[in-house]
Design a protein around this motif. Structure first.
Motif, PDB file in Angstrom:
ATOM      1  N   LYS A  12       0.798  -1.234   0.000  1.00  0.00           N
ATOM      2  CA  LYS A  12       0.000   0.000   0.000  1.00  0.00           C
ATOM      3  C   LYS A  12       0.825   1.277   0.000  1.00  0.00           C
ATOM      4  N   THR A  13       2.049   1.234   0.531  1.00  0.00           N
ATOM      5  CA  THR A  13       2.853   2.463   0.543  1.00  0.00           C
ATOM      6  C   THR A  13       3.808   2.526  -0.646  1.00  0.00           C
ATOM      7  N   ASP A  14       3.808   1.495  -1.473  1.00  0.00           N
ATOM      8  CA  ASP A  14       4.620   1.472  -2.695  1.00  0.00           C
ATOM      9  C   ASP A  14       3.856   0.636  -3.720  1.00  0.00           C
ATOM     10  N   LEU A  15       2.742   1.208  -4.178  1.00  0.00           N
ATOM     11  CA  LEU A  15       1.764   0.419  -4.946  1.00  0.00           C
ATOM     12  C   LEU A  15       2.333  -0.194  -6.215  1.00  0.00           C
ATOM     13  N   GLN A  16       3.312   0.488  -6.848  1.00  0.00           N
ATOM     14  CA  GLN A  16       3.865  -0.084  -8.086  1.00  0.00           C
ATOM     15  C   GLN A  16       4.613  -1.389  -7.798  1.00  0.00           C
ATOM     16  N   ASN A  17       4.979  -1.612  -6.555  1.00  0.00           N
ATOM     17  CA  ASN A  17       5.625  -2.868  -6.166  1.00  0.00           C
ATOM     18  C   ASN A  17       4.649  -3.873  -5.579  1.00  0.00           C
ATOM     19  N   SER A  18       3.384  -3.696  -5.856  1.00  0.00           N
ATOM     20  CA  SER A  18       2.402  -4.713  -5.480  1.00  0.00           C
ATOM     21  C   SER A  18       2.644  -5.940  -6.350  1.00  0.00           C
ATOM     22  N   ARG A  19       2.309  -7.100  -5.821  1.00  0.00           N
ATOM     23  CA  ARG A  19       2.582  -8.358  -6.534  1.00  0.00           C
ATOM     24  C   ARG A  19       1.282  -9.125  -6.752  1.00  0.00           C
TER      25      ARG A  19
END
Ligand code: GAL
Length: 345
Positions: free
Chosen positions: A309-316
């Protein structure tokens, strides 16, 4: 010996996604490991969050939120509505669910600050369906104003599955709020939008017009007051299933499966289909879509987002095959890895 034991442990914890009932040889080098970075055929991370899939003319197409850049929390935020700038909807294509080719952004952000697709807004959970009578590809997505009060559905159309999609505008289907959403096309060609409405408390099922561009006015209210989100709808042996999450923003919660004989309900809640490690938190992920594997009866791939949630582009991502019980109900057991099938037609 140590290698053999390690291989046995990995084999027990992973599964090959072939037709249900087959017992294939497992090649772990080709497996997607849950929650790891998955790469496209150019070697770049697959960037398609809140995704949906479409199978058309022998190819799978995956559409999702293209999240790049900084994750921000708006100054006014009273809840954790973290977001990245709207960039558009990405598309990837594959013949086998394993190798994904990036097809680009098929719906792009708009420069006009008043436009729904401006970077400052919110664009989530795009789903694309094919309309056999008009020959058009139709995208529905959740669109929000920057202050998160719009709660509307945006609709776009294209002549090709890889776009470009022309944005037609947004509205509240049947004058009701529309946030987390999906679109389901039944065997008879009729389509339905499922959307979290009434401030996410109640799920609306909105029947769509023959061209899939707007609601017909016929709708039902489901799971009233139960706050279900992230709907993923599928059909098996003539019955309808909807997989949902609870309503805790980006944080994980328990999934739920409900079943119905009619797509517009009434729905019977069956319970949490997840099994194994962290099942009560949906494996630290949230449902987004269930894709039937072509050429295989009974074989469905349940797709989830593991949000950061604090680095959404790194969601998997977490993808798991559905297992059908003798009672006809689906379960989703945890697997560390899932190996996706070679071309199935
Ligand atoms: C979740 C929803 C996501 C996103 C997020 C924003 O509940 O499923 O798609 O909208 O909230 O906080």
């Amino acid at each position: 010996m140590i290698r053999t034991v390690a291989a046995m442990i990995l084999a027990a914890a992973s599964v090959q996604m072939t037709c249900a009932g087959e017992s294939p040889e497992v090649n772990h080098s080709a497996a997607f490991v849950q929650g790891e970075q998955w790469l496209d055929t150019d070697g770049n991370p697959i960037n398609a969050h809140g995704a949906g899939m479409l199978y058309h003319d022998g190819r799978y197409y995956m559409y999702g939120e293209y999240k790049v850049g900084e994750t921000v929390l708006p100054e006014w935020a009273t809840w954790e509505c973290y977001r990245t700038d709207v960039t558009g909807v990405s598309c990837y294509s594959s013949s086998d669910l394993r190798n994904w080719k990036f097809e680009g952004l098929v719906l792009k952000a708009h420069e006009n600050p008043d436009h729904d697709l401006h970077a400052s807004k919110v664009l989530e959970r795009p789903k694309v369906v094919y309309n056999a009578s008009t020959g058009k590809f139709v995208m529905w997505a959740h669109v929000e104003s920057a202050d998160y009060t719009k709660a509307a559905a945006g609709v776009a159309v294209a002549d090709s599955p890889t776009g470009p999609f022309e944005y037609l505008g947004s509205f509240r289907p049947n004058d009701a709020m529309s946030r987390d959403q999906t679109v389901f096309v039944d065997d008879d060609g009729k389509a339905y939008q499922f959307a979290s409405s009434e401030n996410n408390a109640t799920m609306y099922i909105n029947e769509l017009s023959d061209d899939y561009l707007r609601p017909t006015g016929r709708f039902t209210r489901n799971f009233i007051g139960a706050s279900r989100e992230a709907p993923a709808v599928f059909k098996h042996d003539g019955r309808y299933y909807v997989l949902t999450s609870g309503c805790t923003g980006w944080d994980p919660n328990s999934a739920q499966i409900a079943v119905a004989d009619n797509v517009m309900g009434p729905w019977t809640v069956w319970g949490d289909p997840c099994r194994g490690k962290d099942a009560d938190k949906t494996f630290y992920a949230q449902s987004t879509y269930v894709q039937p594997v072509q050429g295989c009866d009974d074989t469905y791939l349940a797709m989830f987002d593991r949000w950061n949630k604090t680095d959404l582009q790194n969601s998997r991502y977490v993808w798991l095959p559905i297992v059908w019980g003798n009672d006809g109900m689906p379960t989703i057991p945890w697997r560390d890895a899932v190996e996706l099938p070679e071309s199935k037609k």
